[in-house]
Structure formats: C-alpha cells, structure tokens
Design an enzyme around this catalytic site. Structure first.
Site, PDB file in Angstrom:
ATOM      1  N   ASP A 137       0.732  -1.087   0.115  1.00  0.00           N
ATOM      2  CA  ASP A 137      -0.233   0.033  -0.079  1.00  0.00           C
ATOM      3  C   ASP A 137       1.092   1.244  -0.069  1.00  0.00           C
ATOM      4  O   ASP A 137       2.133   1.049  -0.449  1.00  0.00           O
ATOM      5  CB  ASP A 137      -0.868  -0.160   1.201  1.00  0.00           C
ATOM      6  CG  ASP A 137      -2.161   0.618   1.091  1.00  0.00           C
ATOM      7  OD1 ASP A 137      -2.340   1.701   0.764  1.00  0.00           O
ATOM      8  OD2 ASP A 137      -3.587  -0.204   1.043  1.00  0.00           O
ATOM      9  N   HIS A 200      -4.075   6.095   3.009  1.00  0.00           N
ATOM     10  CA  HIS A 200      -4.563   5.067   2.472  1.00  0.00           C
ATOM     11  C   HIS A 200      -4.106   3.618   3.259  1.00  0.00           C
ATOM     12  O   HIS A 200      -4.933   2.644   3.688  1.00  0.00           O
ATOM     13  CB  HIS A 200      -4.599   4.903   1.083  1.00  0.00           C
ATOM     14  CG  HIS A 200      -5.158   3.818   0.303  1.00  0.00           C
ATOM     15  ND1 HIS A 200      -4.890   2.443  -0.087  1.00  0.00           N
ATOM     16  CD2 HIS A 200      -6.302   3.781  -0.454  1.00  0.00           C
ATOM     17  CE1 HIS A 200      -5.388   1.769  -0.528  1.00  0.00           C
ATOM     18  NE2 HIS A 200      -6.760   2.604  -0.932  1.00  0.00           N
ATOM     19  N   SER A 526     -10.973  -0.658  -1.830  1.00  0.00           N
ATOM     20  CA  SER A 526      -9.770  -0.604  -1.072  1.00  0.00           C
ATOM     21  C   SER A 526     -10.124  -0.992   0.421  1.00  0.00           C
ATOM     22  O   SER A 526      -9.194  -1.485   1.007  1.00  0.00           O
ATOM     23  CB  SER A 526      -8.952   0.696  -1.218  1.00  0.00           C
ATOM     24  OG  SER A 526      -8.434   0.814  -2.116  1.00  0.00           O
TER      25      SER A 526
END
Ligand SMILES: *[C@@H]1O[C@H](CO)[C@@H](O)[C@H](O)[C@H]1NC(C)=O
Ligand SMILES: *[C@@H]1O[C@H](CO)[C@@H](O)[C@H](O)[C@H]1NC(C)=O
Ligand SMILES: *[C@@H]1O[C@H](CO)[C@@H](O)[C@H](O)[C@H]1NC(C)=O
Ligand SMILES: *[C@@H]1O[C@H](CO)[C@@H](O)[C@H](O)[C@H]1NC(C)=O
Ligand SMILES: *[C@@H]1O[C@H](CO)[C@@H](O)[C@H](O)[C@H]1NC(C)=O
Ligand SMILES: *[C@@H]1O[C@H](CO)[C@@H](O)[C@H](O)[C@H]1NC(C)=O
Ligand SMILES: *[C@@H]1O[C@H](CO)[C@@H](O)[C@H](O)[C@H]1NC(C)=O
Ligand SMILES: *[C@@H]1O[C@H](CO)[C@@H](O)[C@H](O)[C@H]1NC(C)=O
Ligand SMILES: *[C@@H]1O[C@H](CO)[C@@H](O)[C@H](O)[C@H]1NC(C)=O
Length: 732
Positions: A137, A200, A526
C-alpha cells in the site's frame, strides 16, 4: 556531404545503439522468469546480467539499464529496454513474459460487529498473534493508536522481514513488525521511507489487523470501537504506492520480499486493467504466494455499476467487492422556516452561528458572464464572489462544488444530486449532498420565495440503514480474462469505513485542507479488501493447515447472499458478504491443488513451456495431463458461464469435488434454486461421507432455451445441506 546522410542513417539502423542519446528512449520492462530453479548454486543476478548483456550487446550498457533483480520468491528482473531488446529477451528459454511497466491505482468501526465478529469472541489469541498480514500500500503511520503494541511479545520466530527507517518514519514495534518501501523508478518523493503520506495504507492496515481502540471517531463522528478483524495479528507494510500511483515493478518487488519474509496473508487494495496472467504483476505475485500457502486478497475496483469493470481476476486471488453496513453517515440541513432535509456527507464542522444566509448558484450568478460556465451547477468562474461570500450556496450537479465555494469564501454547500451516492464523502467546507428531485426542489423553492433565506448545515451523525447491498461504485463482472469464472468472489464492508489514518495527509488529501486526524472515514473496494484478508487470517488461525483455496472456499460458501438493488448487482457481489465466524466451520470445501491449477492453465491455452517455467518443472507437457472437464475446468466455489452469443441456448456443465471438514459421517443433500427457464440438475444429488477429509465428486448440468431478450442475467444457487451446514454456491 548531403549525399552521405541517408547512408549514415541506414548505418545507424543496423548498429547496436550503444550510447547515451538513446538511453532516454529505454523504458522499464519486467522480464518474468517464473519459479526459481531449485539448484542452490543458482545466482539470479548473474543470470539476469548475462541475459541482459546478450540482449543489449554491451556489458556496460546492460549494467546501467538494469533496475532490479527479483529472486527471493520467484525469478525475473526489471531493466530499461528498447522494444527490440524486449523481444529478444522473450525468445530466451527461461523467460516466460516481458511486459512494459505500468502504473496501478489505489481503489480509494462498526463494520466488524455488523459482520457478526464481535469483540468478545472465541479467538485463538496465541495462534493469531503468530499471523502476519502483509499489506502492499502507501505506507503506514505508527502515530495511529491502532498500532499500539502494548501486550505484544516479540515477532514470531519465523519472521525474516525488516524495518526500514527514513524520513518521517522512525521504526517499527511489536505490532507493526516490518516496513519496507519500493521506489525502483527512483522518483523524487517527499518521504523516501515507509511513512504514509496518503493515509490509505494506514487505513487498510488498521482495518486488517489494528488493535482495539475504544472511543475512536473522526472528530466525534462515528464514535465507536475501531479495530482490525484479527486484532492480535501482526502487520508488515510494503510501500509500493507513491504520488503517481503504484508501479508494476514495485508491486512485484513487494511480493517477492513479502513471501520470503514470511507473511501469512497478503492484502492489496489497488489495481489496473486486467491482463493475461503472466503479464499481470498481481496475478504473478499472488500465484507464487499461493504456491507457498499464502492467500492474497485484492480489491475488485471502483468502476461500477458498469459491467466488465472488475480487476484482479486470477482464480487464485480472492477478489473483493464493497458492500455497505447498516451504518450511514448523514447530515441535516435546517432552514429558517423550520423545514429540515437530510443527505449524505461527512461534515466535521460544528456550525458557529445559528443560521447562515442561503442562496442558489442560479441567483449568485455573475452579472456580466465570462461567456461559459453553468451558475446553477456552481461551475468554476460562473459565480459572483460578492454574492457568495459568507453564504451557504445551493448547487446542482455532482462535482466538487465545495472547493469552488470555499475559494469564493462561501460558508457551505448544499449539493442537489439527481442520483445520490450510496456512500459519503468529506467536503472541505460544511456541506451535504441531497436528492435534487425532492429536498433539493423544496430548498430551491424556499430560496426563490423568501427574501432572507437562511439555513444551517449540522455536524454529521450516524443513522441506521438497510444492508448489505453492493456499493454502486464497486466494480462488476463479467471478466474478460477467464470468462467462465465469476469475479468478484465475495463482498466485504467498503462503504464509510472508520479506520486509522496518517497525520502526514489531510482528511481530504487537499493540501489547503488543514484537518488532520489519526482516524478517517473512507469508502472503496480498497476498504473491503483488508476486511476479507483479515477474515482469511481469522480462519487460518483456527485451521493453519488449510490451503489458500480451502480458506477462500470457506469464506465464499458461508457468505450471506446480498440484497439485490440494481441491475448489475448479481455480477458485482460474488457469493455474498463475508461471515467470518461461519467460515470457521463450512462443512465442505472446494479445494484446489497445484496440479489442478496446472491443468486449468493448460486448458486456458497457456503452452507447456510457459507453464513449465511458471512452476519450475522441466519438460512439463500439457498433452500428457488429462484436461479438466466442464465449462470452467477448475474446482471453484462459485459457478459462472457467459452465454456467447447472447441468443444461444444455455448449456454448461460444472464438475466439482468437495472435501468433508465437518463431522465424520454426514449426508449432504443438494438444494437448487433456479429461475424459470433454466434447468439445473445436480448428479448425484446426495453425498454420503464416511469420514473427515473424504473428497466426493458431483456435477451440475445447466440447460435451457436462449434467454429472453430483455434478460441479461440468470442467477441461481446450489446449496449442500446436512442440516448443520449450508454450503452455498451462486450460479450466474
Ligand atoms: C515529514 O513530513 C512533512 C510533511 O509531509 C514534511 O514537511 C517533512 O519535510 C518531512 N520530514 C522529513 C524528515 O522528511
Ligand atoms: C446546468 O447544470 C444543471 C445541473 O447539472 C443542469 O440540470 C442544467 O441543464 C445545466 N444548464 C445548462 C444551461 O447547461
Ligand atoms: C428558482 O429560481 C431559479 C433562477 O430564476 C430558477 O432557475 C429555478 O428553476 C427556480 N427554482 C424553482 C424550484 O422554482
Ligand atoms: C487442499 O489441497 C492442498 C493441496 O493439494 C492440501 O495440501 C490440503 O491439505 C487440502 N485440504 C485442505 C483442507 O486444505
Ligand atoms: C509458448 O508461448 C510463448 C508465449 O506466448 C511463446 O513465446 C512460445 O513460443 C510458445 N512456445 C511453444 C512451444 O509454442
Ligand atoms: C507431449 O506429449 C505428446 C503426447 O504424449 C507427445 O506427442 C509430444 O511429443 C510431447 N511433447 C513434448 C514437447 O515432449
Ligand atoms: C443469433 O443472432 C445472430 C446475430 O444477431 C443471428 O445471425 C443468428 O441467426 C441468431 N441465432 C438464433 C438461433 O436465433
Ligand atoms: C460412521 O459410519 C460407519 C458405518 O456407517 C461406522 O462404522 C462408524 O463408526 C461411523 N463413525 C462415526 C464417527 O460415527
Ligand atoms: C440447512 O442448514 C442450515 C444450517 O446451516 C439449517 O438451519 C437449515 O434448516 C438447513 N436447510 C435445509 C433445507 O435443510
């Protein structure tokens, strides 16, 4: 002199381009060479350098062109090549594929309770704390309380990974036991370290395996307990995403190391256009992971509700769609006349005044227009700052009007959308999205009919709503690579998920936004992907010996069928929403061995030499392998076929075998649900197991006349039931 020019040109076409002038035309290519040779003396780097020198014809240039050698979990390298050099390399015996490096994109608390995995739960805490979730990520921020390692012992002895420190990243702990970054392109980036500039990666990591944090919220919104699905497990971060995306070569480097480091489950919340397996870094990486008993969970993509948008489709991947939970974030608008409206958004701002002047874009239009822009839609340049300043503005449309109104010093935005989203976003000033046809119309009328129209936008609260539905943005099948395998495989919560966040990023990612928090609410497949990854880790903590295919089967056959709302939902939700607790005791498993994947790849048309390189077996010969039977040729936990052409009669056969992992002696009966016009026969329709681990076979025969013209999807199901277990497969 002039006459010599064409000759020179011709000459240069045939000479090997040795010098710098051409160097800038070289582009990174990945040269994929399958499984590593078992020979211990094999030195991948030397082999790669030799191959490269042969293709380029110059040692010095070959050395300069080489970017990276893979060689821990699979074989291959990246180098800057000219197209003809790439072609030359493809002809080499040991090379399986050569493909240009491309960029992939990110697929941007109560959710675990909603899934029936409450805090107080039967856990194998000791085993769970030996499980390592590898996250590929944007990095990770240890400032987030989800990664507090209080009560955690040292990493499990099997762990071989490392913690790389650097800018804004001072080290790991006993919760986040590993962190590395991959920037093979050498892009100039702010934080050359595993630090999370985006938020994220911190969000996905904490969803997968964050510790229990009571009273977590985003500025008081969504207050509750934030935690990962496997809160005792460890996290290893592999940062592969940077300001311009996540490149193939970095992604492959992360897989190469994560597998070798000893992670047990991998979660990947990003993707790109689906490609043939051997030119797709996620398909390649997850294949080698699967070979070593590691399941990879991937997001399906955010390009729904259009069909044929699903990404990460290899059969050994767990492809995850996003569903909603029963919690919604809604924001109220109060008008001065006492009327109220409510819509979606995450508004962190508490109003400072009782009421604010209210105007519509149409009425705030510039007197002398610059010639273009739609004032009703609050288009950039269409509004008068004087009329907007200090006011809440009603706009029509779907864009980011909050940015425009903020620039004009407005006090807030009420956006009327004709088809409201089923998830909430965070505006940069007080804001809410409402239904243009109902509440929007009423507000517009109020503005038009009132001299001093006033309103206030309240801070967001959470409300209950119906669930689970697949989110509108979640990518849909059918897929284009293996047309008879249903993807996505299943769904997990991916709408309005409260989880950890990085203070290196603002809440909206907008540099002008000054709100930072260690938690944030985000939506996307996600967010769904790490939920499924940790459900897999949870199952693994009870059944350490189950194969990736077995774990995937357990999650799929116990999933809860989704509510169907839109026309493409059946192609978007797979087997349904994960139900981790039931997945511990699925009754039966649809398992797959390496031999069955080989047979499947042979059937899919990959040739013997390619498959031989993939698995590292010399002399593999597809002609000597009995071809898998049936429409899909794989023992998959769901059944799917595309009717091509669409007016053809329906005809498909699925051959399956199931392994009994329930009670010793058991009898399962088949129960079929089928729409009118489709006949589904299960042969045999009863399975008598005499003991655990016994495997029995059956086939499912689909027959029917051509589908009615207006019907695009037939959706059915098969359930094997022994009265204790219900083993369900969707048939689409
Ligand atoms: C840490 O991040 C901040 C904000 O992104 C940046 O301004 C700063 O330069 C970084 N620190 C280091 C040591 O790189
Ligand atoms: C302005 O935008 C609104 C909302 O999108 C739309 O309904 C309207 O037709 C547009 N007007 C013009 C003149 O384009
Ligand atoms: C309000 O007035 C604006 C500008 O004249 C007009 O475009 C809009 O249609 C009116 N809205 C309603 C609901 O009457
Ligand atoms: C599934 O198949 C694999 C590979 O053949 C095998 O190792 C495993 O024991 C089987 N059963 C389960 C429950 O995973
Ligand atoms: C196998 O496929 C590869 C890639 O498509 C091709 O380059 C190679 O020539 C093929 N080999 C045989 C024996 O057909
Ligand atoms: C593969 O097996 C078939 C059938 O046994 C045989 O005819 C063929 O020559 C074999 N191919 C290779 C490359 O060994
Ligand atoms: C199916 O459609 C194709 C093209 O639309 C047509 O040529 C063909 O005759 C049709 N077949 C049947 C069985 O209706
Ligand atoms: C299963 O059934 C067989 C005969 O049908 C019997 O001999 C055996 O004891 C049974 N096993 C269990 C665990 O009930
Ligand atoms: C199937 O199994 C479930 C247990 O999971 C049970 O509750 C249900 O009644 C069974 N259904 C049938 C038709 O036997």
């Amino acid at each position: 002199m002039l006459q010599n020019l064409p000759l020179l040109f011709l000459f240069c076409l045939y000479c090997s381009p040795t010098q710098g002038s051409i160097q800038h035309e070289r582009k990174p290519y990945i040269v994929y060479m399958g499984e590593l040779p078992v020979d211990r003396a094999y030195a991948p780097e030397d082999h790669h350098n030799n191959l490269l020198a042969t293709a380029i014809g110059d040692w010095q240039l070959a050395r300069e062109s080489k970017i990276h050698s893979y060689g821990k979990s699979f074989n291959g390298f990246v180098a800057r090549l000219l197209p003809y050099e790439a072609e030359k390399l493809l002809e080499e015996d040991n090379v399986l594929s050569v493909f240009p490096n491309t960029q992939n994109k990110l697929h941007t608390t109560r959710s675990w309770d909603f899934l029936g995995l409450p805090l107080k739960l039967n856990r194998h805490s000791n085993v769970e704390s030996d499980i390592i979730v590898g996250v590929l990520d944007t990095g990770i921020s240890l400032d987030c309380p989800s990664f507090n390692d209080k009560g955690f012992g040292p990493p499990p002895p099997s762990w071989k990974g490392k913690c790389v420190t650097g800018a804004n990243f001072t080290g790991c702990n006993n919760k986040v036991i590993g962190a590395k970054y991959f920037n093979l392109q050498n892009a100039p980036e702010q934080n050359l370290s595993p630090a999370d500039d985006d938020g994220h990666g911190t969000h996905t990591s904490s969803t997968a395996a964050g510790v229990v944090v009571r009273g977590a919220s985003l500025d008081g919104i969504g207050v509750g307990t934030a935690r990962g699905g496997v809160s005792r497990a460890r996290i290893a971060m592999y940062k592969v995403c940077w300001s311009d995306g996540c490149s193939d070569m970095d992604l492959l480097a992360a897989f190469d190391e994560a597998i070798d480091d000893g992670v047990n489950v991998i979660t990947v919340s990003l993707g790109g256009t689906p490609r043939k397996f051997f030119s797709d870094p996620t398909a390649i990486g997850s294949f080698h992971a699967m070979k070593r008993g590691i399941l990879t969970s991937c997001s399906a993509g955010n390009n729904g509700p259009s069909t044929m948008t699903v990404e990460n489709v290899a059969p050994w991947i767990l492809t995850v769609a996003a569903s909603n939970t029963d919690r919604q974030f809604t924001t109220a608008v109060h008008l001065a006349d006492g009327k109220k409206a409510r819509g979606m958004s995450i508004n962190t701002f508490t109003p400072e005044k009782k009421m604010y002047p209210l105007i519509s874009g149409a009425l705030a239009s510039k007197v002398s227009r610059d010639g273009y822009g739609n004032a009703s839609a609050c288009d950039h340049g269409s509004l008068s700052q004087e009329k907007v300043m200090g006011k809440i503005v009603y706009c029509l449309g779907t864009g980011n009007m909050d940015y425009i109104i903020k620039e004009l010093k407005g006090a807030g935005t009420i956006v009327g959308v004709s088809d409201p989203n089923d998830y909430s976003t965070i505006p940069v000033i007080p804001g809410v999205y409402i239904d243009a046809n109902t509440d929007g119309k009423a507000i517009d009328l109020y503005i038009n009919s009132t001299k001093n129209a006033q309103a206030v936008i309240q801070k967001t609260t959470s409300t209950r709503g119906p669930a689970p539905y697949v989110a509108s943005f979640s990518s849909r099948g059918p897929q284009s690579i293996t047309v008879n395998i249903l993807k996505p495989d299943l769904s997990a919560p991916g709408v309005d998920i409260l989880a950890g966040y990085s203070k290196l990023a603002t809440l909206t990612g907008d540099p002008a936004d000054n709100r930072r928090n260690v938690f944030n609410i985000l939506s996307g497949t996600s967010m769904a992907c790490p939920h499924a990854a940790s459900a897999a880790a949870y199952v693994k903590s009870f059944h350490p010996d189950w194969s990736p295919a077995a774990i995937k089967s357990a999650l799929m056959t116990t999933a809860i069928p989704m509510r169907i709302k839109d026309a493409t939902a059946e192609l978007g939700s797979g087997s349904g929403q994960i139900n981790p607790v039931s997945a511990l005791d699925p009754g039966l498993l649809y398992n797959s061995s390496m031999d069955s994947y080989i047979a499947f790849l042979c059937k899919e048309g990959y040739n013997s030499s390619s498959i031989g390189i993939l698995i590292g077996t010399k002399g593999l010969n597809c002609s000597t392998i009995s071809p898998p039977q049936g429409t899909d040729g794989i023992n998959y936990p769901s059944m799917h076929t595309q009717i091509i052409p669409s007016n053809a009669s329906i005809s498909a056969i699925f051959y399956r075998s199931v392994t009994n992992v329930g009670s010793g002696n058991s009898t399962y009966k088949a129960k079929v649900r089928a729409p009118k016009g489709l006949s589904i026969e299960v042969i045999p329709d009863t399975l008598n197991f005499g003991g655990v681990n016994q495997e029995l076979s059956f086939k499912v025969v689909l027959k029917g006349p051509p589908m009615p013209k207006e019907t695009k999807i037939f959706s059915a199901s098969l359930e094997w039931n022994d009265s204790k277990h219900n083993v369900r497969s969707p048939i689409v």
